[in-house]
Design an enzyme around this catalytic site. Structure first.
Site, PDB file in Angstrom:
ATOM      1  N   SER A 135      39.631  39.080  44.840  1.00  0.00           N
ATOM      2  CA  SER A 135      38.576  39.827  45.498  1.00  0.00           C
ATOM      3  C   SER A 135      38.397  39.339  46.941  1.00  0.00           C
ATOM      4  CB  SER A 135      37.280  39.697  44.683  1.00  0.00           C
ATOM      5  OG  SER A 135      36.308  40.623  45.071  1.00  0.00           O
ATOM      6  N   ASP A 289      40.521  48.529  37.530  1.00  0.00           N
ATOM      7  CA  ASP A 289      39.689  48.124  38.666  1.00  0.00           C
ATOM      8  C   ASP A 289      39.333  49.352  39.503  1.00  0.00           C
ATOM      9  OD1 ASP A 289      38.497  46.928  40.874  1.00  0.00           O
ATOM     10  OD2 ASP A 289      40.012  45.366  41.077  1.00  0.00           O
ATOM     11  N   HIS A 318      37.353  45.230  37.522  1.00  0.00           N
ATOM     12  CA  HIS A 318      37.573  44.252  38.586  1.00  0.00           C
ATOM     13  C   HIS A 318      37.332  42.826  38.100  1.00  0.00           C
ATOM     14  CE1 HIS A 318      37.861  42.674  42.623  1.00  0.00           C
ATOM     15  NE2 HIS A 318      36.630  42.192  42.568  1.00  0.00           N
ATOM     16  N   ASP A 319      36.347  42.624  37.255  1.00  0.00           N
ATOM     17  CA  ASP A 319      36.046  41.283  36.752  1.00  0.00           C
ATOM     18  C   ASP A 319      37.166  40.709  35.892  1.00  0.00           C
ATOM     19  OD1 ASP A 319      33.712  40.737  38.033  1.00  0.00           O
ATOM     20  OD2 ASP A 319      32.391  41.064  36.323  1.00  0.00           O
TER      21      ASP A 319
END
Length: 346
Positions: A135, A289, A318-319
Site C-alpha cells: 500500500s 483489491d 486490499h487488506d
C-alpha cells in the site's frame, strides 16, 4: 513499543516548499548487519502502522519466518507525520515553540524516503538486499528504488501503485471531509477531530475490504432484522478501535501524502521513472483489491526492466497484503530461489 530515534538537525526541504528545522524518525531493527553488509531487508509500513512489523506482519517477520533476524538485518521506519515516534503534528514546531497541530506540513512519499537516506548512512547500510512494502509502504519503496537505482537488489511492491489514482484520492478526500465536518476539528488539542476520524475509518475500511469479505463475515443470520445490522456495528467498532491508537492530525496529513504520490513528477512521466529501476522486481497484486486494483501492479511490472507480476487470491481485498502471509511468503521464496538459480546457471 520499543524503537530507536534518529535525529537530524539539518533543515529539511519538503516538495511542498515547506522547510523543517530538523526532524526525527522512529525506527526498529531486528538482527545484525553482517560483515559483507549484504543482508539488509527494509520494510515499509502502510498508513496507520508503526515501525514494528513483528506486530502487524507476524506471518512474515520473526524467528523462523521469511524475514528471520537470524539471517537478515531488518529495519522499518515509522513514516514522518505518523504518531508512533517519528516527527508529526503533535510535536513542537521549533520555529514557534508550540505544537504543530494543523500547521504540520505533509510529507510526500518522496519526502519520506529522502528523510530515510541519512538514517541509512548512519546505520552503515550501503546496499539493501530486499525492499518490501504494501500500500503506502509500496509507494515509498518505488520512490526510493527510482531515486537510488543501485541501492536495492530485490524489491517487492505489494498492493500498491506508481501514481495514486483518482479513485484512491476520492476515497481519501471523502475521509478528510469527515474530519473537516467534525465541530471539534479546529481546536488545537490532541483529541480534535476524533469523531470525524472514526467516520473516516469506516469509509476507509470499505475500500480495504471487498463485497465477499462482508458477505462472509458480517452478514450473520438476520432474516428477521430491520435495523442494527452486524456490519453496521462492525464499522463503528473499527472507528472506535483506531481512535484508541491514532489521532486525526496524523490521519489527515498521511492521507494527503498518499494522494501526492506520483513517481513521474519531475522525472518525465511515470513510465520513464519506473524504467530507472534496476532492482529485480516482483509486483504482487490481490485479485479482490478494489482500492489498488491489479491493473496498477501489472503496470508497475510492465514498465520496470524485466519486472514480474503475480496476483494472489484473497477474501480480504486490499487488506489481504497484511493477512495472506502464507501466500506472500511462498511467492517471494520462489522468486528469490528462481533468480538465484538463474544467476548460478549464467
Amino acid at each position: 513499543m520499543s524503537y530507536s530515534i534518529y535525529k537530524s538537525d539539518q533543515p529539511f526541504a519538503l516538495e511542498s516548499g515547506n522547510i523543517l528545522q530538523g526532524y526525527h524518525l522512529a525506527y526498529t531493527t531486528y538482527g545484525s548487519l553482517n560483515a559483507a553488509k549484504d543482508n539488509v531487508v527494509w520494510i515499509f509500513h502502510a498508513l496507520t502502522a508503526n515501525s514494528e512489523p513483528v506486530e502487524w506482519w507476524p506471518g512474515l517477520v520473526g524467528d523462523g519466518k521469511l524475514f528471520d533476524p537470524e539471517k537478515y538485518f531488518i529495519i522499518c521506519v515509522n513514516m514522518p507525520g505518523s504518531c508512533y515516534g517519528s516527527i508529526g503534528p503533535l510535536d513542537i514546531n521549533k520555529e514557534t515553540g508550540k505544537t504543530f497541530y494543523h500547521d504540520f506540513p505533509f510529507f510526500t512519499p518522496r519526502d519520506m524516503i529522502r528523510s530515510y537516506q541519512p538514517l541509512k548512512d548512519y546505520l552503515g547500510i550501503d546496499k539493501i538486499k530486499i525492499g518490501i512494502g504494501g500500500s503506502m509502504g509500496g509507494q515509498q519503496l518505488l520512490e526510493w528504488a527510482i531515486e537510488e537505482p543501485g541501492l536495492f537488489e530485490y524489491i517487492f511492491p505489494v498492493a500498491t501503485n506508481a501514481i495514486h489514482s483518482a479513485w484512491g484520492v476520492a476515497f481519501n478526500a471523502s475521509q478528510r471531509m469527515c474530519i473537516d465536518a467534525d465541530e471539534t476539528w479546529k481546536q488545537r488539542n490532541k483529541n480534535a477531530g476524533m469523531k470525524g476520524m472514526k467516520a473516516a475509518r469506516s469509509i476507509a475500511l470499505i475500500s480495504y475490504r471487498h463485497y465477499e469479505t462482508y458477505h462472509a463475515s458480517q452478514s450473520g443470520h438476520e432474516n428477521e432484522r430491520i435495523e442494527n445490522f452486524k456490519s453496521e456495528s462492525y464499522q463503528k467498532y473499527q472507528g472506535e478501535k483506531l481512535a484508541k491508537r491514532f489521532n486525526a492530525f496524523s490521519y489527515y496529513v498521511l492521507s494527503k501524502g498518499m494522494d501526492s504520490h506520483n513517481v513521474g513528477r519531475g522525472r518525465g512521466g511515470v513510465e520513464i521513472a519506473l524504467h530507472e529501476i534496476k532492482a529485480k522486481t516482483l509486483a504482487i497484486g490481490i485479485e479482490t483489491d478494489i482500492l489498488f486494483p491489479v491493473a496498477e501492479q501489472k503496470f508497475i511490472a510492465a514498465n520496470i526492466p524485466n519486472g514480474k507480476f503475480v496476483a494472489i487470491n484473497s477474501l480480504y481485498g486490499h487488506d489481504g497484503f497484511l493477512l495472506e502471509a502464507e501466500q506472500i511468503q511462498h511467492i517471494i521464496s520462489n522468486f528469490l530461489a528462481a533468480t538465484k538459480q538463474t544467476k548460478i546457471l549464467n
